[in-house]
Every structure is written in C-alpha cells, then in structure tokens.
Scaffold this active site. Structure first.
Site, PDB file in Angstrom:
ATOM      1  N   ASP A  80      50.780  39.752   9.864  1.00  0.00           N
ATOM      2  CA  ASP A  80      51.803  40.820   9.704  1.00  0.00           C
ATOM      3  C   ASP A  80      51.435  41.253   7.921  1.00  0.00           C
ATOM      4  O   ASP A  80      52.050  40.834   7.514  1.00  0.00           O
ATOM      5  CB  ASP A  80      53.369  41.467   9.597  1.00  0.00           C
ATOM      6  CG  ASP A  80      53.722  42.691  10.255  1.00  0.00           C
ATOM      7  OD1 ASP A  80      52.848  43.280   9.096  1.00  0.00           O
ATOM      8  OD2 ASP A  80      54.376  43.115  11.122  1.00  0.00           O
ATOM      9  N   CYS A  81      50.830  42.721   7.934  1.00  0.00           N
ATOM     10  CA  CYS A  81      50.359  42.873   6.177  1.00  0.00           C
ATOM     11  C   CYS A  81      51.343  44.468   6.014  1.00  0.00           C
ATOM     12  O   CYS A  81      50.803  44.283   5.122  1.00  0.00           O
ATOM     13  CB  CYS A  81      48.881  43.615   6.611  1.00  0.00           C
ATOM     14  SG  CYS A  81      48.982  44.782   7.666  1.00  0.00           S
ATOM     15  N   LYS A  82      52.130  44.534   6.867  1.00  0.00           N
ATOM     16  CA  LYS A  82      53.003  45.800   6.247  1.00  0.00           C
ATOM     17  C   LYS A  82      53.384  46.212   5.150  1.00  0.00           C
ATOM     18  O   LYS A  82      53.893  46.540   4.124  1.00  0.00           O
ATOM     19  CB  LYS A  82      53.412  46.521   7.338  1.00  0.00           C
ATOM     20  CG  LYS A  82      54.765  45.874   8.034  1.00  0.00           C
ATOM     21  CD  LYS A  82      55.539  46.661   9.027  1.00  0.00           C
ATOM     22  CE  LYS A  82      56.738  46.172   9.582  1.00  0.00           C
ATOM     23  NZ  LYS A  82      56.377  45.348  10.862  1.00  0.00           N
ATOM     24  N   PHE A  84      52.317  43.926   2.550  1.00  0.00           N
ATOM     25  CA  PHE A  84      51.912  43.823   1.339  1.00  0.00           C
ATOM     26  C   PHE A  84      50.871  45.266   1.029  1.00  0.00           C
ATOM     27  O   PHE A  84      50.581  45.565  -0.362  1.00  0.00           O
ATOM     28  CB  PHE A  84      50.437  42.593   1.986  1.00  0.00           C
ATOM     29  CG  PHE A  84      51.273  41.320   1.585  1.00  0.00           C
ATOM     30  CD1 PHE A  84      51.346  40.513   0.248  1.00  0.00           C
ATOM     31  CD2 PHE A  84      51.344  40.476   2.850  1.00  0.00           C
ATOM     32  CE1 PHE A  84      51.823  39.559   0.187  1.00  0.00           C
ATOM     33  CE2 PHE A  84      51.445  39.453   2.675  1.00  0.00           C
ATOM     34  CZ  PHE A  84      52.014  39.039   1.026  1.00  0.00           C
ATOM     35  N   ASN A 120      43.937  40.139   5.657  1.00  0.00           N
ATOM     36  CA  ASN A 120      45.443  40.306   5.898  1.00  0.00           C
ATOM     37  C   ASN A 120      44.879  41.467   5.207  1.00  0.00           C
ATOM     38  O   ASN A 120      43.524  41.982   4.786  1.00  0.00           O
ATOM     39  CB  ASN A 120      45.683  39.393   5.165  1.00  0.00           C
ATOM     40  CG  ASN A 120      47.916  39.847   5.100  1.00  0.00           C
ATOM     41  OD1 ASN A 120      48.025  40.782   4.724  1.00  0.00           O
ATOM     42  ND2 ASN A 120      48.278  38.948   5.288  1.00  0.00           N
TER      43      ASN A 120
END
Length: 466
Positions: A80-82, A84, A120
């Site tokens: 999950d990248c949210k 960053f 990512n």
C-alpha cells in the site's frame, strides 16, 4: 527464465494488474496471489483462475508453508502506497501500513527467492522514521527522510549494522520469531531502483512509480528500454486519452442542471476551455461524436477530421459542426490535459477524471459572442460563448458537456486488456462504479509490469526486439 520447479508469487495482488503483466511476459499464470481484500481477490480469481489465492493479510501467510519446499523464481510486491504518496499531503500516517514493505524481507529471508520486484510511489525512497505528534498520531520526521529506506536496502544487500535506528521498526513488523542475524549479514541481493512512467511502455496514462529490482542469481539487473514517446520522436507515439474514450457515451450539458455544478468545477472547466479549446490547435473529437449537436440541431452527420470542414454539417441549416474534447481532473489545482495526451494518474479514491466536450457551429458573424471575461456560470446555451478558430475557420461554442470517465475507460487507460473482467463479481452481481475504480486505481499498469519482467526474467525477448 523461470526454472521448472520455481514458483511465481504476487503479494498485494489486488485485482490483478501485476499478475496480468507477469503472465503476458512469461506466458504462464502466477502460482500464488495474496491480498486481504475479498473483492480484489474475487476479481483476481475471475481473470486468473489457474492461480492459487490467499484472501488474508500478507503477514498471516507463512512463506515456508505456502511454498512447500519449492523455491521462488520471481516475487512481486506492491505494498500500500497511500501513506507515502504526495497526495497524502500533511495528513497523519498509519505506521502499520507504512511498514508493509518489510514483508518482502520476510519472504527473502525465509524461502529462496531469486528475483524480487517492488512497486511503490516515488516518495517511497523518502521512507523515514515517524514522530508521534499527539497520542496515536504519527507524521514523518522531516529531518530523517530516507533513513528507513536506506536500512531496507542494506538488509537486502550488504547487511544492517546492529546499532542502526531502524531496528525497532523492523522488529515490530517482523516479530520475535525471525532470523534477524540474516539481516545483519545482509541477504546478498544485487539491488537497483528507478522511477518509470507507464506511458513510456505503452499504457495510455502518465502514472509514475518507483520500481525496485533485487536479484541474487548473479545476473545483472536490466531496465526495459522505453518503447513510446512524443510524436515526432524515434519512439512509437504515446497512446492517449482519445484511444480509450468511449465516444458513443454522450456528455451532459453543464447548463440547466437540477443540481448546479460546484463553482470549483466550473472554474476548472473554464480554465480548461481557455487552455485546450481557445488555442491554435484544439483536439477535435473523432467522427460521429455529436450526440448533443443532434439534440440541439436535429440530425447531424460527421466526417473524418482530416477532410475539409465544410463536409461536417449539422441539421438542415448548412452550419458546419465540430466537437472539441479535453480532459478534466478533480484533484487540487489540476485542470486536466489535452485528449491527445496520455490520461493523468488514476487513483483509487473515487471517480475523479472526466471529459469535457465543447459543441461548436460555424460562426457567420450574425450574433454576438459572450466575452471570455464574463463568469462561466452566467453563460446559457442561447448565448454565443467564445470563438474558436479551427484551420482558419471560426466557430462558436453553443454548448458544453461534461461526464466522468467510466470504469471500462479507466481500466483501458491503465493498460488492461479489453477482455479483462471487472464489472461483476464471480456470482454475477454487478459491482458499483466505486468498487470497480478502486481496483483500477490501485492496480499496477500491466504493460509496465510486462516490460520489467521481460527485461529481467526473459531478457531474450528484449534482445530479440532490439
């Protein structure tokens, strides 16, 4: 290549974007896909039925038990990248989500994994410690950006010193029963990372992501050569929004709506018109996209935009008609982009990319145009709003339509194949648009995954293409 007994693993598999690209590159299905979201796994099962699926947290899946003694030839990770992403802004972060990347270490340390890829957002390289600004509320420490990412790289490569400040976070993520001595020694991978744009590899979106490649088989890390670029370059021209728009879907007039559009939306539309329509070379919609012209002026017929404009008529009045198009994006100060460029980045948080069509007829100077300095909200379809010069001919806007892109257009923009199943679940129940878009916005663009896998797992394909 993938050796006969080796497994292919897709962690954080979502609806199947990475798996699709991997399968396209290798000509065989992914062996195991893992994701905690039942809706995502259901979509993955529909499109990748030969894969074994685990619908549970990546932390609850035991790599040793799953692999059953078989080595892993290739493992993909899209944590999950949210927490960053730059879109996160200055909002608090979830340290548990932010630490999901450590699961790659778990696999690399517990089972033989030959090639690892991780996707990512580009801000992933700024991964650093968090500070608690209030009880239970954490934000990144601005003075220690990139510190944790550097530790992550060291564990995979040459080893992490015992006094490194990242150890508490690592141990909190990986737990007590873990062979930490391997991380001190280093897992021995060659590692590199780059930021790549999906549009450079054939997907009609500008989506930009950081990709990390690690391998321990002695082979070099290869980065795929870009295949697409701007018109006039030595590359294949970028695929654009025009390639994925379903022109048969009509837009709805922005005027006389029961619920008026928000002021910010009208401002975005006005700025988009000024930039992309009132210009030297507005994008003219392909032949046949004249649904609203038909509503106002009776039956209309179209012609190829490369033919003389006089052949494009609307109704019996002999007035030439055109439809221009540009894209609108509802994010921050973004006003959109031309339709003849790739679609801007699609995110999972709702329907936020739309298309604006301006409907024009030939201008003969018999009526006055509304000044462009006037408020757009005051313009009606009876007014003559704006003059547009196309190939030396003047046109006036008689209506403006807008609609949000539909899920099938967004999936196409991400580079999914046209036969990909996403509108219904495995029981045949239709999914909401929000659920469809969530799977799409979270997805890896298949063409980019395909290019990366071909370069590193099937390099002979790249050599043949060259």
């Amino acid at each position: 290549m993938i050796h006969p007994n080796e497994l292919i693993i897709d962690n954080f598999a979502g609806g199947g974007g990475a798996s699709t690209g991997i399968e396209q590159a290798l000509g065989r299905p992914v062996d195991i896909a893992i994701n905690h979201d039942p809706l995502a796994i259901d979509m993955h099962k529909l499109n990748h039925p030969e894969t074994t699926h685990y619908c549970e947290s990546v932390w609850d899946v035991d790599p040793v038990a799953v692999c059953k003694g078989r080595p892993v030839g290739f493992a993909w990770f899209s944590p999950d990248c949210k927490h960053f992403s730059k879109a996160k802004g200055n909002k608090p972060v979830d340290k548990n989500i932010r630490g999901l990347a450590w699961v790659a270490l778990r696999w690399a340390a517990l089972v033989p994994v030959r090639v690892i890829m991780m996707e990512n957002v580009e801000e992933f390289t700024s991964w650093g410690p968090l500070i608690e600004v209030s009880p239970g509320v954490f934000k990144p420490d601005p003075d220690r950006k990139g510190e944790t990412f550097e530790a992550f790289v060291k564990t995979l490569t040459t080893g992490l010193e015992k006094d490194n400040p990242a150890w508490p976070e690592i141990k909190e993520s990986l737990g007590d029963d873990f062979p930490y001595e391997k991380l001190v020694q280093g897992l021995g991978y060659q590692l590199d990372y780059r930021v790549l744009k999906a549009c450079d590899y054939g997907a009609p979106t500008t989506r930009e992501r950081c990709f990390l490649v690690a391998r321990n088989d002695g082979e070099e890390i290869r980065w795929p050569e870009k295949t697409h670029g701007p018109k006039g370059s030595r590359y294949i021209p970028y695929r654009t929004a025009a390639d994925i728009i379903d022109w048969s879907i009509p837009t709805r007039s922005i005027f006389d709506r029961k619920k008026p559009l928000a002021e910010k939306t009208l401002i975005r539309i006005a700025k988009g018109l000024e930039k992309y329509v009132f210009c030297d070379d507005p994008f003219i919609a392909p032949n046949g996209c004249v649904a609203m012209i038909e509503r106002q002026f009776g039956r209309s017929s179209g012609a190829d935009i490369d033919l003389p404009l006089a052949t494009v008529t609307a109704g019996g009045g002999g007035k030439s008609a055109l439809v221009t198009s540009h894209m609108i994006k509802f994010r921050g100060s973004n006003i959109g982009n031309p339709t003849d460029e790739p679609v801007r980045t699609i995110s999972s948080g709702g329907l936020h990319i739309g298309e604006v069509r301006a409907f024009l007829i030939k201008y003969y100077g018999t009526s006055s145009a509304t000044p462009l300095t006037d408020s757009l909200g005051a313009v009606t379809t009876k007014d003559r709003f704006g003059l547009v010069t196309v190939k030396g001919q003047q046109y006036q806007i008689v209506d403006i339509g807008m609609r949000m892109l539909e899920p099938h257009e967004l999936f196409a923009a991400q580079g999914f194949p046209s036969d990909y199943s996403f509108s219904h679940d495995s029981s045949g129940k239709k999914l909401t648009k929000e659920n469809q878009v969530a799977r799409c916005g979270n997805a890896v663009c298949p063409p980019l995954a395909k290019a990366l896998v071909e370069a590193n797992v099937r390099p002979e394909l790249q050599e043949i293409a060259a």
